[in-house]
Design a protein around this motif. Structure first.
Motif, short mmCIF file in Angstrom:
data_model
loop_
_atom_site.label_atom_id
_atom_site.label_comp_id
_atom_site.label_asym_id
_atom_site.label_seq_id
_atom_site.Cartn_x
_atom_site.Cartn_y
_atom_site.Cartn_z
N TRP A 1 0.82 -1.22 0.00
CA TRP A 1 0.00 0.00 0.00
C TRP A 1 0.85 1.27 0.00
O TRP A 1 0.52 2.25 -0.66
N ALA A 2 1.98 1.23 0.72
CA ALA A 2 2.81 2.42 0.78
C ALA A 2 3.43 2.72 -0.59
O ALA A 2 3.55 3.88 -0.99
N TRP A 3 3.78 1.66 -1.29
CA TRP A 3 4.35 1.83 -2.63
C TRP A 3 3.31 2.44 -3.57
O TRP A 3 3.60 3.39 -4.30
N ILE A 4 2.09 1.91 -3.49
CA ILE A 4 1.03 2.42 -4.36
C ILE A 4 0.74 3.88 -4.03
O ILE A 4 0.64 4.74 -4.92
N ALA A 5 0.66 4.19 -2.73
CA ALA A 5 0.39 5.58 -2.33
C ALA A 5 1.50 6.50 -2.85
O ALA A 5 1.22 7.59 -3.37
N SER A 6 2.76 6.04 -2.77
CA SER A 6 3.86 6.89 -3.25
C SER A 6 3.78 7.11 -4.75
O SER A 6 4.06 8.21 -5.23
N ARG A 7 3.43 6.06 -5.49
CA ARG A 7 3.31 6.23 -6.95
C ARG A 7 2.18 7.20 -7.28
O ARG A 7 2.31 8.03 -8.17
#
Lengths: 290, 252, 290
Positions: free
Chosen positions: C96-102
């Motif tokens: 989720w953190a990766w998706i939020a950052s993208r």
């Protein structure tokens, strides 16, 4: 001992609250991008339904008040000016980064970098004003009014140059020192070490930086609005005036209604799609993680 | 008292510590020796669940600290870590005043009374021999202290929580010889009141200060204990040939 | 032969770098030089007259500050909280953190004119704010959010792991660790990011024309419309004949403010790196080998 346990309990509770609050903030912040896209889509739907995507290419011209919605001249203008800007910014920006990373004495490199960082923060409307007052009269000597594709490309090139230079330098800096030392040990001179080792190793990062610069140039509004001349026609020379998609939105949003307004949102959606693709591609190069 | 039963630690798929059964008696100093990278620090940090901070780390087997199972889900790691102090290789005081370095955790664990707090501060600083050096500048930044003073402050900070166990991960190796000697003397002086586990590279130091020794060795990519017992016995008559060679300085 | 090429390449790189510095320096000094003559106390303190050709820009400065204030009040707490969550997370691919950052990467690259479209459709129309300081400020908040989160997250991550280990070994809760240890240590870096965000907000034009509007009057409340300095520059240069002088003066003032802001960000950033590591931010390791 009971006292400790009680305080432990309350701490677990506050930790839980902290986690919930911060994580939901992160999700809310990330969700804004979906909100933006959702609103663009919902405002675009009337145009796509009533006018249809085909007519953005097949209509005779762009005369929204008489129901003519051909976006092609503006797409071509956006692409041409962006290409021009990249052609100016890429060699200069990459050279500046190489200079800063490998040639300049430390004290100069620091200040050089600061100058470039500073320029990346200058408002585009100020660049536009400068282009209008200083550059346009010079370009006018080549023919035309001075407000042209060439003027817009030159200033836009200057504006995206910091993006190219800073991302390239970041990519060059992350090349392991041992690789460069290895090149030096093989008797490479400085220029071959850079050409044969540093640049190939930093290739992905540099490409990513160029894509980011491209996204920025595509989306840039104020400078091109002030410098490109804003005439909607297929440009026939580089000193001819042209109107980009972004300038079109800024010019017509003020009075556009109904279908016309909706078409402007379609062009916004188109811009966001191009930018999202460039940024995602740049992300694979690793430039975004810097 | 600390006891482990068939303890193994993994980082992802890689095993770092294999099948360690170990015992550290209360009120004694137990030294953990062995070459670098053989799992000593990993073993130490599994004892107070610091391995929780590493997302890929996983523990198998049993760790018992003060008669409680460390992995017990009903016990919070915070509660465990309050009674197990830890000292790190590099002194790591917080970027705040000397006073707050000591009082922050005590306040967090429920002690609010200012007078009590100051009393605790003075007594632990006396314990580590720092009181006379810093009593006039308790509100100065802890980062202004020298390396040895910082390390002693870190020990004081741990003592302030009244732990029964101290885990020390090469506490002297980042210090100059004089500061190192001061900290070593301090550790010896704490012996009666605390159960101390100290990881060290320095065999002479281990021999000087410890009552018990456990020796780690890398075997098939993971650390194992190959020798364990009272210090004098282990150093003078090691059972394992590798341990004998290591102590004689011909291996590792 | 080899050393001749080497010198030739050095010369080319050096002159390209010098050209970049010269042009950038020219733009900067030119803007300041053209505008500085018209700057006066009256210019700062009086309302515009004759469509802006004479008089000052006092209400415009007030509007600019109000828009900025709204943007910061909305964006700063959210960005701090979101960054706290992201900094604690390993960015596992597709987590989720990766998706939020993208998502935030894409949001950061959305063209400002598209933010203008969105702000107009969402804040002005859908939420019924009309052209107002509030709508403009909230649109800007969406724009600067990704920058603030990015710099804050970096600042929080730069806090040495030693601090976290020490805090955990003392049984401190995550909440206490964050507020008492991580946040104070990262404060200068966070402040530097905040200052950059302010710079970006002050520079913005395209997103404000159709959200905050372009009324030159002093806004009576946050629901009133107001013109920012950047919009004023655009309007004076493009829509008001003989408005160049006032446009130049406003541009010089804006650039001077940005120069000060930039200097502040740099000193904060160097303070941040000194606080955490005792070294300067520049990592010039690889230089010695070339």
């Amino acid at each position: 001992m009971t006292k400790w346990s009680l305080s432990t309990l309350s701490r677990l509770k506050s930790d839980w609250l902290f986690t919930v609050v911060t994580r939901s903030s992160a999700c809310v912040a990330a969700a804004i991008v979906f909100l933006v896209v959702a609103f663009l889509i919902s405002e675009s739907i009337p145009a796509i339904r009533q006018i249809g995507v085909g007519r953005f290419i097949t209509d005779a011209s762009w005369h929204p008040l008489s129901d003519q919605f051909n976006l092609t001249p503006m797409i071509v203008a956006s692409l041409t000016i962006t290409l021009g800007a990249i052609l100016i910014a890429a060699p200069l920006g990459i050279s500046a980064a190489i200079y800063c990373q490998f040639y300049a004495p430390t004290a100069i490199a620091v200040w050089y970098r600061r100058l470039i960082e500073l320029l990346s923060g200058i408002p585009s409307v100020v660049f536009g004003l400068w282009g209008l007052v200083v550059l346009a009269p010079i370009v006018a000597r080549l023919g035309g009014s001075g407000q042209s594709i060439l003027t817009a490309s030159l200033v836009l090139g200057l504006m995206i140059l910091p993006t190219v230079a800073l991302t390239t330098q970041a990519a060059l800096r992350s090349v392991p020192g041992e690789w460069l030392a290895g090149g030096a040990a093989l008797g490479f001179c400085r220029s071959s070490t850079i050409r044969r080792i540093a640049l190939p190793a930093a290739r992905r990062g540099i490409l990513g930086g160029l894509l980011l610069a491209l996204a920025r140039a595509m989306g840039e509004t104020m400078a091109v609005l002030m410098l490109a001349g804003n005439v909607v026609e297929m440009p026939d020379s580089i000193v001819a005036p042209a109107r980009t998609l972004t300038a079109n939105i800024a010019l017509e949003m003020g009075y556009a209604t109904a279908g016309h307004r909706s078409v402007l949102f379609v062009s916004g959606l188109f811009l966001i799609a191009i930018v999202a693709v460039s940024v995602s591609l740049a992300g694979f190069g690793g430039a975004v993680d810097e | 008292m600390i006891q482990t039963q068939s303890l193994s630690v993994y980082y992802g798929d890689k095993q770092a510590v294999r099948d360690v059964t170990f015992h550290a008696p209360a009120g004694k100093i137990t030294a953990i020796v062995g070459p670098s990278g053989c799992g000593k620090s990993t073993f130490l940090s599994s004892l107070n669940r610091m391995t929780d901070l590493i997302p890929s780390a996983r523990i198998e087997g049993q760790v018992i600290v003060n008669c409680c199972d460390v992995q017990d889900r009903n016990r919070s790691p915070a509660e465990l870590r309050r009674c197990v102090g830890m000292i790190f290789q590099k002194p790591n005081p917080f970027a705040m005043s000397i006073r707050n370095n000591i009082q922050l955790a005590v306040r967090e664990h429920g002690q609010r009374d200012r007078q009590q707090l100051n009393q605790i501060t003075e007594s632990v600083l006396r314990d580590v021999g720092l009181w006379d050096e810093v009593k006039d500048r308790l509100d100065d930044s802890a980062l202004k202290l020298s390396g040895g003073q910082q390390q002693r402050l870190c020990i004081a900070r741990a003592l302030a929580l009244k732990p029964s166990i101290l885990l020390m991960d090469e506490p002297c190796s980042a210090l100059d010889p004089i500061a190192s000697a001061t900290v070593e003397a301090l550790i010896l002086s704490l012996k009666e009141r605390y159960t101390i586990l100290i990881v060290t590279h320095n065999l002479a130091q281990a021999r000087r200060i410890s009552d018990e020794v456990a020796m780690f060795w890398m075997n098939d990519g993971a650390g194992e204990i190959i020798e364990q017992g009272p210090t004098e016995t282990v150093f003078s008559k090691p059972n394992h040939p590798i341990a004998a060679a290591y102590f004689a300085g011909t291996s590792g | 032969m080899n050393s001749l090429t080497d010198r030739l390449v050095s010369l080319m790189i050096g002159s390209a770098a010098a050209l970049v510095a010269a042009v950038l320096g020219w733009v900067l000094l030119d803007i300041l030089y053209r505008g500085i003559g018209d700057l006066s106390w009256e210019f700062l303190a009086q309302p515009p007259e004759d469509a802006g050709r004479s008089g000052g820009i006092a209400p415009i400065i007030v509007s600019t500050m109000l828009i900025l204030m709204v943007a910061l009040i909305a964006a700063v707490p959210l960005s701090l909280s979101a960054a706290a969550a992201l900094a604690q997370q390993r960015h596992r691919r597709f987590g989720w953190a990766w998706i939020a950052s993208r998502c935030l990467d894409v949001l950061a690259a959305v063209p400002s004119v598209v933010f203008g479209l969105f702000g107009n459709a969402f804040f002005c129309v859908a939420l019924g704010m009309g052209y107002s300081i509030l709508a403009g400020g909230l649109t800007l908040a969406c724009m600067i959010l990704p920058i603030l989160i990015h710099t804050t997250e970096h600042g929080l991550r730069a806090v040495p792991a030693d601090y976290h280990y020490a805090a955990a070994s003392l049984g401190l809760s995550r909440t206490t660790t964050f507020f008492r240890i991580t946040l104070p240590a990262a404060l200068p870096a966070i402040a530097a990011g905040l200052v950059l965000g302010i710079g970006r907000a002050l520079a913005e034009t395209a997103a404000l024309i159709f959200t905050a509007g372009y009324v030159t009057r002093q806004p009576e409340s946050l629901m009133g419309s107001g013109r920012s300095m950047s919009v004023h520059i655009f309007d004076m240069a493009m829509n008001v004949p003989a408005g160049d002088g006032r446009a130049n003066a406003t541009a010089a003032l804006l650039v001077a403010m940005l120069l000060i802001i930039n200097a502040a960000a740099m000193s904060l950033a160097s303070k941040a790196s000194a606080k955490l590591s005792g070294q300067t931010a520049e990592d010039m390791n690889s230089r010695q080998y070339v």
